[in-house]
Every structure is written in C-alpha cells, then in structure tokens.
Design an enzyme around this catalytic site. Structure first.
Site, mmCIF file in Angstrom:
data_model
loop_
_atom_site.group_PDB
_atom_site.id
_atom_site.type_symbol
_atom_site.label_atom_id
_atom_site.label_comp_id
_atom_site.label_asym_id
_atom_site.label_seq_id
_atom_site.Cartn_x
_atom_site.Cartn_y
_atom_site.Cartn_z
ATOM 1 N N ARG A 23 0.802 -1.225 0.000
ATOM 2 C CA ARG A 23 0.000 0.000 0.000
ATOM 3 C C ARG A 23 0.838 1.280 0.000
ATOM 4 O O ARG A 23 0.343 2.358 -0.253
ATOM 5 C CB ARG A 23 -0.960 -0.017 1.214
ATOM 6 C CG ARG A 23 -2.086 -1.006 1.064
ATOM 7 C CD ARG A 23 -2.758 -1.323 2.398
ATOM 8 N NE ARG A 23 -1.998 -2.298 3.187
ATOM 9 C CZ ARG A 23 -2.383 -2.758 4.386
ATOM 10 N NH1 ARG A 23 -3.500 -2.324 4.932
ATOM 11 N NH2 ARG A 23 -1.653 -3.643 5.030
ATOM 12 N N GLY A 110 6.177 -4.952 13.085
ATOM 13 C CA GLY A 110 7.312 -4.077 12.733
ATOM 14 C C GLY A 110 6.891 -2.772 12.109
ATOM 15 O O GLY A 110 7.715 -1.873 11.912
ATOM 16 N N ASN A 179 -7.948 -4.817 16.483
ATOM 17 C CA ASN A 179 -6.783 -5.648 16.808
ATOM 18 C C ASN A 179 -5.531 -4.839 16.492
ATOM 19 O O ASN A 179 -5.329 -4.401 15.362
ATOM 20 C CB ASN A 179 -6.842 -6.916 15.946
ATOM 21 C CG ASN A 179 -5.521 -7.664 15.932
ATOM 22 O OD1 ASN A 179 -4.771 -7.620 16.904
ATOM 23 N ND2 ASN A 179 -5.243 -8.345 14.828
#
Ligand code: UD1
Ligand code: CA
Length: 474
Positions: A23, A110, A179
């Site tokens: 993206r 990360g 989440n």
C-alpha cells in the site's frame, strides 16, 4: 523441575517485519520507511529491547531481507527468514523453531512504531495474570477502518474471534475495538494449534488473527486488553498513515523536551528526531531541524532555518538563522551564522565565531578564533585567537589529493587571502590582505603575496578629457 520452571517463564519477542508494504507503493521495504528520523522497525526494536534482552528478540524478515537486516543489525536481535511471505500466521510458523526454549512469546508488528515499553509490559502482565493461551492488545479508534475487529464474548475479557476488515459484515464494521497486531501467546498453545491455520480468506494467506477463533473453539483461553493510549498501536501502511505517525511522534518528543526545560516555539514547524538530546533552557525558534544523533547543550539559542545532523553542540551556543551543520562539533559559547555550512568533521572551539557564508570541512578552529565572512576552510588545523579575514580560501585540492593547512595560534590572515596547501602559518604571523601564499610563513613574520601597487598620476583625468574631445568633434 527447576529448569522446567525457568523455561515456562522465559519470554521471547517476535517482531513481524517480512511484508512488502504494497500500500506504500514504494521500492523500499515498509519497515525501513522512516518516522521520527528512524526506520519503523528500529523504533519497535528499541521498545522491545526495553522489555527483554536483544538475544530473546526474533525479527522475521523476508521482503528485501538483507537490506532490513543491515539497517538494524547493530541492535543485536536475531533474524528469522520468511521466504516467501504467506501472511502473519506464516511468519509465526517460521519463527516457531526458534521459540522452543521459551514459555511465552510477545508478538509485535514491525510497522507500528509508536508502541512503548509500558504497553508491551501491560500486554505481558495481562497475559500472565489471566494464564491465557492468547492475549490480544486492542485499541478503541474513532476510525477503525482497515483494522481487524475484535469480537468479545459479551462484556468480559474473553474473545470469540478477530474479523479482518475485508471479511467483516456491516455489523462487524461498526465495532470500534480493533486488533493492534500485538499479541501474547503461550508457546504450548502455538505449537499445538498454529498448524490449524488455513488460507481461506480474500488474500489466500495464513492470518495470525484466525488463532483467536481456533483457540476459542479448542476451549483455550483467549482474552483482550485495551491499550491505554489508543494511538500507540497505529500502523504505517500508507503514506498518509506514515506522515500521521511521524507527526504524532515528533509532537510527543517536543512535549517531552519542553517538560524537561527546553523552549520550542511553534513546535509543529520543527523537525526534531526521536533520538535528540537537548539541555534545559535552550530556546528553539520556529522552522528548525535537529536530526539524527544530535546532542544540544543547555542555554543555547537556535534560530530559524538551522538544520543540524548528527552533531554535538555545547552549552550556551548561538546558532543564528540558516546554519547547516553535519557530523560536526561546536564547543560552548561559540556563535555561528547567519548562513554558514559546517560539513563533516568540523570542530569549532569554545567561544569561536563562524559568520555569514562560511563553509568548513574537516577542520578545527581553536578557542576564540574567528572566521566571520565569506570563507572556505577545508582540511585545516587552526589554532586559538586566530582571525581569518573575509574571503579567505584554503586551496586544499589539486584535482587528485587533499592537502592540509596549519594556522598556528594568534595568526592574523588579511581579507581575500588564498592559502595554497600544504602550508603552515607560524605562530603570531601576519598575512597581508589579498595575498596568495604558496610557502610556509615563519612565526611572527609578515607575509605579502601580491603584486606591488603602481600609481600613474593624472591618468584617469587625461582619459576623460580625451573622450570628451572626441565626442565634441563628432
Ligand atoms: C494486521 C492484522 C489486523 C490488525 C493490523 C494492526 C492480520 C491478518 N491482520 O493487518 O487484524 O488490525 O495488523 O496493524 O494479521 N508480515 C510478515 N510476514 C507476512 C505478512 C506480514 O512478517 O507474511 C508483517 C508485516 O511486515 C507487518 C506485520 O506483519 O509488519 C503486519 O502485516 P500487515 O500486512 O501490515 O497487516 P495489516 O493488514 O496491517
Ligand atoms: Ca500493518
């Protein structure tokens, strides 16, 4: 028995960093994109190493693995290669072999660099207090779009499932508890149930998020804990998200510095990297950039449009507008600018001055020495109490090699002097203005390196008179 207990309590951290970051539409791996002046992954590693030693941290790398490894190898963490990248669940399958000696694992993303030590510890402590198989760190976001949604069992801590954005129905889209992509697992539960993950989803990947439903179905305890600062879990999946995270990180850095006694006017116009150190009573004007590993002392004044990279600025230094400083050192009470450029390995002594349009490189300027105007000083060692006149230039390069200029204490260099290196100006010597010097000057001597002046009496007037006569004739 004792050894077993030790294994059960040992905690590893896995950081998932193998993805491409489609993206971002970038040639570079996602986790190496920078916020706060450092790669995303470096921030996550920095938070993780505050919770467990680097030797218990495993970064899962894959896309452009060697570049990612090189960028963070100094951290001392371990690397696990995930090739190809078949989803976050697959990342954990690959890391699994390294985890056999541990009791629990904390899994971090990360690409979510705002995470703090406190939050990782909150996740760890909640997980162990509940004796859970899986604990999910969640956050309540005003705009949950794009994130996986957490479906709780009633109002308690137990979780039924995580539903990814793309698979969620209209009702699930309305859930604002997301989440975070940070989890704690018991290694035993992972070893037993990870292989149950499938790829029946829009991306055909192994989703780690499916573990919630799998474990719940297997009657294992799955719980969720809400992160106190909802924005700490933001992920940088798009350029807009990266810029937003960078802004949040820099603003929080400015707030920390201000709380520690630094004045920052219009902080939203300043670019201050996360590793900066600045002493109390230093004042920073709008539009200042302080980057990399820079350290600024106390009681300094840094005026607008200064850009400082990886440099050490002593106490009580004044940087007037437009100073550009790279990998250099400026001692206390020095005054620089406006508009000067210290290139790497410049070392400016205590109380020294560097003025308008002065460029330096690999040079040392001693205590109280001055180079106030329009000068280039490269590959030079300049002593104390030296005055460098306007327009002085060290000719340090002959097209092949670089040569050194040494100017000893108390030398006076007149304006518009060219010093052809290698050359040494002895202690207390004096250089006449507009000299071009090619030889060493002994201590206390005067050096003149220019043509003698000639005078032609009446020459200019005669020229004017001749011109006037020619014009009158025409
Ligand atoms: C993931 C979660 C989503 C959650 C969000 C929080 C899944 C399926 N979804 O979505 O529920 O709300 O994080 O930010 O997990 N990675 C690997 N190997 C892979 C794929 C990804 O190491 O094969 C790494 C990526 O580099 C990244 C992290 O895992 O650092 C998360 O992957 P990403 O693709 O960003 O997941 P999201 O779509 O954000
Ligand atoms: Ca993400």
């Amino acid at each position: 028995m004792k050894a077993q207990k030790k294994t059960a309590s040992r905690i590893a951290i896995v950081i998932m960093a193998a993805g491409k970051g489609t993206r971002l539409k970038s040639r570079h791996p996602k986790v190496l994109h920078e916020v706060g002046g450092k790669p995303l992954l470096a921030h996550v590693i920095a938070a993780a190493t505050q919770v467990v030693p680097a030797s218990d941290i495993f970064a899962v790398i894959g896309h452009e693995a060697e570049r990612v490894r090189n960028a963070v190898k100094d951290s001392g963490v371990n690397f696990v290669l995930q090739q190809p990248q078949r989803g976050t669940g697959h990342a954990l399958m690959v890391a699994g072999e390294s985890l056999s000696g541990y009791g629990h694992v904390l899994v971090l993303s990360g690409d979510a660099p705002l995470i703090t030590r406190q939050t990782i510890e909150q996740l760890r402590d909640f997980h162990s207090a509940n004796n859970a198989a899986m604990t999910i760190l969640t956050s309540i976001l005003p705009d949950p779009a794009g994130y996986g949604r957490v479906m709780r069992v009633g109002k308690g801590d137990d979780v039924q499932a995580i539903v990814e954005q793309k698979s969620a129905n209209a009702k699930q889209h309305k859930i604002t508890e997301i989440n975070s992509g940070f989890y704690a697992f018991s290694i035993a539960a992972l070893q037993k149930y990870l292989q149950k993950l499938g790829t029946d989803n829009p991306h055909g990947e192994f989703y780690l998020t499916d573990m919630a439903a799998i474990l719940r179905t297997a009657k294992q305890k799955v719980v969720a804990v809400v992160c106190e600062n909802p924005f700490e879990v933001l992920g940088g999946n798009t350029r807009a998200e990266l810029v937003d995270i960078d802004h949040r990180m820099r603003m929080s850095k400015c707030r920390q510095l201000m709380a520690a006694g630094v004045t920052i006017f219009n902080p939203e116009t300043c670019v201050i990297d996360s590793d900066l150190e600045i002493g109390a009573d230093t004042v920073i004007e709008p539009h200042v950039q302080l980057r990399g590993k820079t350290r600024v002392g106390s009681d300094c004044h840094i005026e607008s449009y200064c850009v400082v990279h990886d440099s050490e600025i002593g106490n009580e230094v004044i940087l007037h507008p437009g100073c550009v400083i790279e990998s250099s050192r400026v001692a206390r009470k020095a005054i620089l600018g406006p508009y000067c450029h210290l290139r790497p390995a410049s070392d400016i002594g205590e109380g020294a001055r560097i003025g308008n349009f002065v460029e330096t490189k690999k040079m040392k300027l001693g205590k109280g020495s001055k180079a106030n105007h329009l000068t280039y000083l490269g590959d030079s060692d300049i002593g104390e109490g030296v005055n460098i006149g306007a327009g002085t230039i060290t000719c340090n390069y002959d097209g092949t090699a670089k040569y050194q200029t040494v100017i000893e204490d108390g030398v006076f260099v007149g304006s518009d002097t060219t010093l052809v290196a290698p050359i040494r100006l002895g202690k207390g010597s004096y250089v006449a203005a507009a000299s071009c010097l090619t030889q060493d000057v002994p201590a206390d001597a005067l050096a003149l390196g220019r043509a003698r002046q000639a005078i032609k009496q009446g020459w200019a007037k005669q020229k004017r008179d001749e011109r006037a006569a020619t014009k009158a004739k025409a």
